[in-house]
Design an enzyme around this catalytic site. Structure first.
Site, PDB file in Angstrom:
ATOM      1  N   HIS A  28       0.828  -1.206   0.000  1.00  0.00           N
ATOM      2  CA  HIS A  28       0.000   0.000   0.000  1.00  0.00           C
ATOM      3  C   HIS A  28       0.870   1.267   0.000  1.00  0.00           C
ATOM      4  CE1 HIS A  28      -3.361   2.641   0.815  1.00  0.00           C
ATOM      5  NE2 HIS A  28      -2.717   3.125   1.864  1.00  0.00           N
ATOM      6  N   HIS A  64       1.139   5.004  -2.105  1.00  0.00           N
ATOM      7  CA  HIS A  64       1.422   6.393  -1.718  1.00  0.00           C
ATOM      8  C   HIS A  64       2.688   7.021  -2.292  1.00  0.00           C
ATOM      9  CE1 HIS A  64      -1.754   7.093   1.176  1.00  0.00           C
ATOM     10  NE2 HIS A  64      -1.557   5.893   1.696  1.00  0.00           N
ATOM     11  N   GLU A 103      -6.131   9.069  -0.688  1.00  0.00           N
ATOM     12  CA  GLU A 103      -6.487   7.648  -0.750  1.00  0.00           C
ATOM     13  C   GLU A 103      -7.314   7.275  -1.983  1.00  0.00           C
ATOM     14  OE1 GLU A 103      -5.234   5.311   0.932  1.00  0.00           O
ATOM     15  OE2 GLU A 103      -4.490   6.248   2.769  1.00  0.00           O
ATOM     16  N   SER A 106      -3.467   0.668  -5.084  1.00  0.00           N
ATOM     17  CA  SER A 106      -2.880  -0.512  -4.445  1.00  0.00           C
ATOM     18  C   SER A 106      -3.897  -1.626  -4.248  1.00  0.00           C
ATOM     19  CB  SER A 106      -2.237  -0.130  -3.105  1.00  0.00           C
ATOM     20  OG  SER A 106      -3.228   0.322  -2.203  1.00  0.00           O
TER      21      SER A 106
HETATM   22 FE   LIG Z   1      -3.026   4.951   2.887  1.00  0.00          FE
END
Ligand SMILES: [Fe+2]
Length: 308
Positions: free
Chosen positions: A184, A189, A229, A248
């Site tokens: 993730h 990110h 996000e 992700s």
């Molecule tokens: Fe996150």
């Protein structure tokens, strides 16, 4: 014990000088001490985690999580010697995602992933990505044990620091994790922090978190959710994904582009008032015209916190 890493007070703004809502870089010597990092709620592994009943997995996860303590003492990221099984989990997820991302991800993101040397072959180390990020946008990565409460987590962005986990999800369900993991962080990110506008925007959210009252903090959490996000961006008349939760996850990414989702033009007022649930797939997502615009709208919004 991780769960007891709890401190009694959070930083309030009363003793701090007013924060300038700008995109200054923070020199190493002006960073808050990592060893003084304030945790309020480092979660234990939830029972619905696929590895919750796998003792070997739990020990391994806790061992990797424990390396973050070295970081807080020394400021140095410890590389993880990932096992062959962990590498297999990575390869499986990274390959599946790569294919979907070619279709749906923001072109900036795809290039950034290449620039950072994130490949499907092996799990990237936070230390390597941190070095490159620092050169490009002055952003830094700081390893962390698990989830941190909202204000603490977001406030670190004010110093251009992103807290990142280093362990990887359980091998029984490579497509799913209920908590952040290295997939993730590094596939979701980290690449976006190489974008100067996105990096500045993230820093503004961080400034906001340091001065927000509780209601404003809740709003900031929603802004973070629908951008960092689950954000989407216009690109040459098309819509692409840049949010980490989308990039992700195969399920989220496909869903985001299906007809089950309403993709609305980004509107700050709507976003900060939009209640969402963590557990369900998102029925509404917001599309920003550009990262530069997202940055400017956010600057104005955060400036309104301090009445400037
Ligand atoms: Fe996150």
């Amino acid at each position: 014990m991780r769960g007891t890493a709890m401190l009694t007070e959070t930083t309030t703004t009363t003793t701090e000088a007013p924060i300038e809502i700008s995109n200054y870089r923070v020199p190493d010597e002006e960073l808050p001490e990592f060893k003084d990092m304030k945790f309020e709620n480092i979660n234990e592994l939830h029972l619905d985690h696929p590895g919750a009943h796998d003792l070997e997995y739990r020990e391994r996860r806790d061992y990797i999580a424990g390396l973050t303590k070295n970081f807080r003492l020394t400021g140095k990221i410890t590389d993880v010697d990932y096992s062959p099984r962990e590498q297999r989990v990575w390869r499986y997820v990274a390959e599946e995602l790569e294919e979907l991302q070619q279709k749906y991800a923001s072109p900036f993101y795809l290039q950034a992933k290449r620039d950072l040397g994130i490949t499907t072959d092996r799990i990237p180390q936070l230390s390597e990505m941190n070095r490159r990020l620092k050169e490009l946008t002055g952003f830094r990565l700081a390893p962390i044990e698990g989830l941190v409460e909202t204000r603490g987590f977001l406030s670190w962005l004010s110093y251009r620091v992103m807290l990142c986990t280093q362990y990887i999800r359980h091998h029984s369900q490579p497509a799913y994790t209920p908590e952040p993991d290295i997939v993730h962080e590094s596939i979701g990110h980290i690449p976006m922090f190489t974008n100067p506008n996105f990096a500045d925007f993230s820093q503004f959210i961080g400034h906001g978190a340091r001065i927000a009252n509780d209601k404003q903090l809740e709003e900031l959490g929603r802004l973070y959710w629908f951008t960092v996000e689950f954000g989407m961006v216009e690109h040459e008349g098309d819509v692409k994904a840049y949010g980490a939760g989308l990039l992700s996850s195969f399920g989220e990414l496909e869903h985001a582009f299906s007809d089950k989702v309403e993709r609305r033009p980004f509107n700050l007022e709507q976003v900060i008032n939009h209640e969402y649930t963590y557990s369900d797939m998102q029925p509404v997502l917001y599309v920003v015209p550009s990262y530069a615009e997202l940055k400017e709208v956010t600057r104005e919004y955060i400036e309104s916190f301090s009445g400037k």
